[in-house]
Enzyme design. Structure first.
Site, PDB file in Angstrom:
ATOM      1  N   LYS A  98       0.809  -1.273  -0.032  1.00 48.68           N
ATOM      2  CA  LYS A  98       0.145  -0.004  -0.078  1.00 48.68           C
ATOM      3  C   LYS A  98       0.888   1.122  -0.035  1.00 48.68           C
ATOM      4  O   LYS A  98       1.915   1.255   0.531  1.00 48.68           O
ATOM      5  CB  LYS A  98      -0.987   0.202   1.277  1.00 48.68           C
ATOM      6  CG  LYS A  98      -2.101   1.031   1.422  1.00 48.68           C
ATOM      7  CD  LYS A  98      -2.856   1.058   2.590  1.00 48.68           C
ATOM      8  CE  LYS A  98      -3.900   1.963   2.602  1.00 48.68           C
ATOM      9  NZ  LYS A  98      -4.846   1.855   3.732  1.00 48.68           N
ATOM     10  N   SER A 115     -10.489   0.049   6.902  1.00 49.15           N
ATOM     11  CA  SER A 115      -9.808   0.060   5.440  1.00 49.15           C
ATOM     12  C   SER A 115      -8.959  -1.357   5.083  1.00 49.15           C
ATOM     13  O   SER A 115      -8.692  -1.239   3.972  1.00 49.15           O
ATOM     14  CB  SER A 115      -8.795   1.217   5.614  1.00 49.15           C
ATOM     15  OG  SER A 115      -9.571   2.382   5.633  1.00 49.15           O
ATOM     16  N   SER A 169      -9.975   2.033   2.436  1.00 45.91           N
ATOM     17  CA  SER A 169      -8.778   2.819   1.624  1.00 45.91           C
ATOM     18  C   SER A 169      -7.693   1.726   0.890  1.00 45.91           C
ATOM     19  O   SER A 169      -7.553   2.296  -0.132  1.00 45.91           O
ATOM     20  CB  SER A 169      -8.192   3.874   2.347  1.00 45.91           C
ATOM     21  OG  SER A 169      -7.458   3.144   3.322  1.00 45.91           O
TER      22      SER A 169
END
Ligand SMILES: [Mg+2]
Ligand SMILES: [Zn+2]
Lengths: 492, 495, 95
Positions: free
Chosen positions: B79, B183, B159
């Site tokens: 990420k 997330s 997210s």
């Protein structure tokens, strides 16, 4: 011996009556430590730009603070030195504001729960009186970096070497009533910090700086509106800033004006304070507990162990000097103002007459050091030498006057006092025969003065002087006096 | 070699040991899969093929010497919130444009030390603020799943939408994510992957771009529970550089996976049966209960009375912390700068141009709730509510070992479908956010398909630092659910 | 509306984000909507509830007072939009 502390009710006369000046101080003292409060970068002064900066200090994304245990210990020691409450649980908060030398966009500080609570400082004034100034709190926080404005016409340069250095913010109660007291308060605070070894107190390097809150009021009235004078960096300037600011406020009020609560800057060149360009918005720091840091928890055992390792503090030392060496409170205060000075005195006074010792240390030695701009640690005459010199006075080997000559030799050439006295023939003459001969000689040479002395017994002083001169100061003054009185037939 | 990308981590690791293929082949297979897919999915914001092949070559050397680490040669996606040394890291925000960290986050450092191979940086909502990956400065990510009979692009959740999509589309064998309000778990549910948010403090936050410090926690994505456990084994560590990371031993989370749930008590919180709960979600949840019962667990209703206050208090705490954490993006030391007449206007212009709408909204909410006169009413209040939420869980865990809930209130929605009212988007986290508020571990396991043919997940919530039990229960659900359908590959360009 | 236009501007100023009048108008509604919604917390009596001060049940560790970092000015300014001689450079700050 418990001395009384004076009631603090100083007043200043204005055009329309008396005014009381109310002063509170926030002193920022840089914690003595190797590394910063929340990072492993050095605290060293004067390094190349951004060389004492870690990723944490530069607030790189994802960086986290880790607290330095020594900075915590130093704050606790300082709290103990201020006879203050040590809070076993305290909280670090974020104080949010934007400034280029504040990389995180917030300062990690302590707001609602500081590490140290209420305490006090006993302040010694020049006239020998003492006042107590209350301490409101002491908290730990990060210093900011430095912005340089004179490198470029349109740019400022930012160096983060100081960013993250640990500071203790020491907040006094509004107990101070004059510029003299304010100066003495900061001096005393600095003395305590230096004794403790928690801050070097170096104001030129910014290790100690004061924000001064000044307001005035009519005696008995509630507190007036205060102005805060930021970052005053010398004790003399603190005095000047207060003098100016108090007078400015009194004049303003007497002319029917009003004091506005604001931040002001002290201009050392003019000796005046001026309003900082008023910000468009009021400060709103949005304090909240720093979620990167857990509560700071201390154990009583740990605090106790720090306490038992504390050195003797100036107030205790002062009491002991008064008690054990018979010093006057004033002399004792002068000595303890600097730990090295007190240590020097103690080495001199050890096993000797304290009053004689303090006289030599405070007057002869400090007088000479001051004149030559030297500190006690630079003294060419060691405590051991001065002690031996005092021994020679005490056992009547030399007179006080000769001792000053010996001191001068020690200062410029060094050596052993007894040896100097011996080899240079400076010993006091106690042989009555030799003194009597000198006395007779002086009397014989000055018949007119002998006559006068019968009328004016004070004339004896002149005769003593002549005899001392004839013996190159080595005659025992007591013996000369006794002989002269006898021979001139002067009664006391 | 496309079947290589279809392997689980466990199988790939075994295959590498048996020399069935090399780490280099594994990396190459993934790099080409990404090349062919990324235009359509936009899961990666930066692909690092050279680094991947370099790392794989090193892995092959170690494997040859029999010195392979736990994740030796396993290709992973990272990420973009994790700082990676020498590799641009932007949190998918314009304000961090071009930022190249000179440091490696602890979690990714742990992965590389175990031999894992980095494929690149994965897309996410800007600064991890979002539930659909639509707030990214690099544009939205497409969910590999589509509704039956529809070409509409669905969101992969957020997210960590790049992570969930990449794992679901076999563009990496596992991925890192961060979970502040859901997330990891919400995107896992929406893409049919497994996503685990560890206990707060289990993984170091050092080197991860901060959103809300008291809620953020890194965790793994994978296609199986076992792979998730393998990743967590390596990601978790005590880090002296993060004093909120816990100094506790990291057990082997794979050790008890096959122990089943016999003897465990599973709590079913009645407050999660919210008004308007979609029937298919309710059904899935009931199915989960039945599976666990059938596997030998005792099921018990528990109560978490402050559940409904978790989301509103989250939307005070998270923006407040974010408003302060994001103050460092000021155009002085890194990232974007937009000039102005003076310093203040430089700040204002930089932050105006650098932050997207959702990030600005949250910074402003956070600034407001902390501002003079409002702190007690909002932030302090929310932190008190957090205490109540935590107490609810402490109480419930006296009667059960894990808690079972749905992960999301519904399946993946279409890009652009939920916009306009930010509150509607916030409701996506209604089941996941409680876990962050209480600092607990949570996992989402794929459990079935919606009426639209898209994945749904079930969430398990565990006691603090008891990820082992959480994973055991997750394994039981995975076993009971059986092999799930994979998304139809519509995204690969013809070579 | 819990937030009026002037408040939006004040908050944006505090947060150092330039906003247009148009954005302020939109934010006025959005922020008010969010704040009205979080106001449901008022239903709970939290008078005797302590705020959460730590998520995990643990104590803060401290580090030793040892210099372990620094001397990397190049790294520190490497990503700076403007730097000179290892200083960060910003538009002139006016006191
Ligand atoms: Mg202050
Ligand atoms: Zn301060």
């Amino acid at each position: 011996m418990q001395e009384t502390v004076e009631k603090n009710d100083l007043l200043i006369a204005g055009e329309t009556g008396d005014w009381e000046v109310i002063i509170g101080m926030e002193v920022h003292a840089q914690v003595t430590s190797n590394a910063k409060l929340f990072s492993g970068a050095s605290t060293g002064f004067g390094a190349a730009p951004n060389s004492h900066v870690s990723l944490v200090d530069a607030a790189m994304p994802g960086m986290l603070p880790v607290i330095n245990s020594e900075c915590v210990a130093q704050a606790v020691r300082t709290g103990l030195g201020l006879k203050a409450q040590i809070n076993l649980t305290s909280i670090f908060d974020r104080k949010n504001y934007f400034y280029p030398d504040l990389p995180q966009g917030y300062q990690i500080s302590q707001y609602q729960q500081p590490i140290v609570g209420e305490g006090e400082v006993i302040v010694d004034l020049l006239d020998g009186t003492r006042v107590v100034v209350g301490i409101e709190r002491l908290h730990l926080e990060q210093d900011a970096g430095k912005s340089l404005h004179d490198q470029h016409p349109k740019k400022s340069f930012v160096d983060l070497n100081r960013s993250g250095v640990a500071l203790m913010e020491i907040v006094s109660k509004p107990d101070i009533r004059s510029s003299e007291q304010a100066k003495a308060y900061v001096s005393k605070l600095r003395t305590i910090l230096r004794y403790l070894g928690t801050c070097d107190g170096n104001m030129e390097e910014g290790s100690l700086r004061a924000d001064v809150n000044v307001s005035v009021r009519r005696p008995g009235d509630p507190l007036g509106t205060r102005a805060e004078i930021k970052n005053v960096n010398s004790i003399r300037f603190i005095g000047q800033a207060i003098e100016y600011e108090a007078r400015r406020q009194i004049e303003l009020l007497e002319e029917g004006g009003e004091v506005v609560q604001e931040t002001r800057l002290f201009d050392a060149k003019t000796g005046e304070t001026r309003s900082m360009r008023s910000k468009e918005e009021a400060h709103d720091y949005r304090y909240f507990p720093d979620p990167d840091l857990l509560p700071l928890e201390l154990t009583q055992d740990w605090v106790d162990s720090l306490k038992s390792d504390l050195c003797e503090l100036p107030d205790e030392k002062r009491e002991r000097f008064i008690r054990d060496f018979g010093l006057s409170p004033y002399d004792a205060s002068v000595l303890v103002a600097e730990k090295e000075r007190a240590d020097y005195f103690e080495a001199v006074a050890d096993g000797r007459d304290g009053k004689l010792a303090v006289n030599w240390v405070n007057n002869e030695l400090f007088g000479r050091l001051n004149k030559e701009g030297l500190g006690i640690t630079d003294s060419p005459v060691s405590a051991d030498q001065l002690g031996k010199l005092i021994d020679l006075i005490a056992d009547d080997t030399i007179s006080g006057k000769i001792a000053k000559d010996v001191f001068d030799i020690l200062w410029t050439e060094g050596g052993d006092p007894a040896e100097i006295v011996e080899t240079r023939g400076m010993k006091q003459v106690t042989d009555t025969g030799a003194i009597e001969a000198a006395v007779d000689e002086v009397i014989a040479a000055n018949p007119d003065k002998v006559e006068q002395a019968k009328e004016k017994p004070q004339m004896i002083g002149w005769f003593v002087g002549q005899v001392m001169k004839a013996t190159q100061g080595k005659a025992s003054p007591q013996a000369v006096n006794a002989l002269l009185k006898d021979k001139l037939g002067v009664e006391e | 070699m496309s079947e290589l990308t279809n392997l689980t981590i466990a199988a790939a690791r075994a295959g590498l040991d048996k020399k069935e293929f090399s780490a280099k082949e594994l990396a190459e297979a993934h790099v080409s899969a990404i090349e062919a897919a990324n235009d359509a999915l936009n899961a990666y914001v930066l692909v690092t093929p050279d680094r991947a092949l370099e790392m794989a070559a090193e892995s092959d050397k170690r494997l040859a010497k029999g010195e392979g680490g736990a994740l030796e040669g396993i290709p992973l996606g990272i990420k973009d919130l994790f700082c990676t040394e020498g590799v641009v890291t932007t949190a998918c925000s314009k304000i961090l444009e071009g930022f190249t960290p000179h440091y490696e986050s602890t979690v990714t450092r742990n992965l590389w030390d175990a031999g894992a191979v980095m494929l690149g940086k994965l897309n996410n909502d800007e600064f991890a603020m979002g539930s659909s990956n639509e707030t990214s400065a690099f544009g939205p990510v497409a969910n590999p799943w589509r509704r039956e009979g529809s070409d509409d692009k669905l969101v992969p959740g957020g997210s960590s939408g790049g992570s969930s999509a990449a794992v679901a589309a076999n563009l990496c064998m596992g991925a890192t994510g961060t979970d502040t309000g859901g997330s990891i778990r919400q995107p896992a549910a929406l893409t049919g992957t497994v996503g685990l948010k560890p206990t707060y403090g289990r993984c170091s936050r050092w080197g991860i771009v901060a959103f809300a410090s008291s809620l953020d926690q890194a965790g793994p994505f994978a296609r199986t529970v076992e792979d998730t456990a393998l990743l967590l084994n390596v990601m978790a560590s005590h880090d002296p550089r993060d004093t909120t990371s816990v100094d506790a031993p990291v057990p082997d989370f794979t050790a008890s996976l096959k122990d089943g749930v016999k003897g465990l008590t599973v709590g079913i919180p009645k407050e999660y049966r919210i008004d308007g709960l979609k029937p298919e979600i309710a059904k899935l949840w009931d199915q989960g209960v039945e599976w666990l019962k059938a596997a030998g667990a005792t099921v018990k209703e528990v109560t978490l009375p402050h559940t409904k206050y978790a989301l509103p208090s989250y939307y005070i705490v998270a923006p407040a912390e974010a408003s302060s954490n994001l103050a460092r993006y000021d155009g002085v030391r890194y990232g974007l700068r937009v000039d102005g007449d003076d310093v203040i206007s430089m700040y204002e212009n930089t932050r105006e141009a650098g932050f997207g709408a959702e990030v600005k909204r949250r910074i402003l909410i956070g600034t407001y709730v902390l501002s003079a006169g409002y702190y007690d009413a909002y932030y302090l209040k929310a932190q008190k509510v957090r205490t109540l939420i935590k107490r609810d869980f402490d109480q419930a865990f006296e009667d059960c070992d894990v808690i079972l809930t749905p992960t999301t209130p519904g399946p993946a929605f279409a890009q652009g479908e939920i916009s306009g009212d930010p509150l509607e988007m916030y409701l996506n986290d209604i089941f996941t956010v409680t876990v962050n508020m209480a600092g607990l571990p949570g996992i989402s396991v794929p459990a079935g398909l919606s009426g639209e043919g898209t994945p749904l997940g079930l969430q398990l919530i565990g006691k603090p630092f008891d990820e082992a039990t959480l994973l055991r229960a997750a394994q039981s659900i995975e076993d009971a659910a059986g092999p799930l359908k994979r998304p139809e590959n519509w995204w690969t360009k013809a070579a | 509306m819990s937030v009026d236009r002037a408040t939006v501007h004040r908050i944006a100023k505090l947060a150092r984000i330039a906003i247009t009048e148009e954005e302020a108008a939109r934010l006025e509604g959005e922020l008010s909507g969010i704040l009205d919604w979080v106001a449901q917390l008022d239903e709970i009596d939290t008078a005797d509830v302590p705020p959460m001060t730590r998520v995990a049940d643990m104590k803060m560790k401290m580090r030793e007072d040892v210099v372990t970092d620094g001397d990397c000015a190049d790294d520190i300014v490497a990503n700076a939009p403007e730097a000179d001689d290892d200083y960060f450079v910003v538009p002139k700050i006016v006191e």
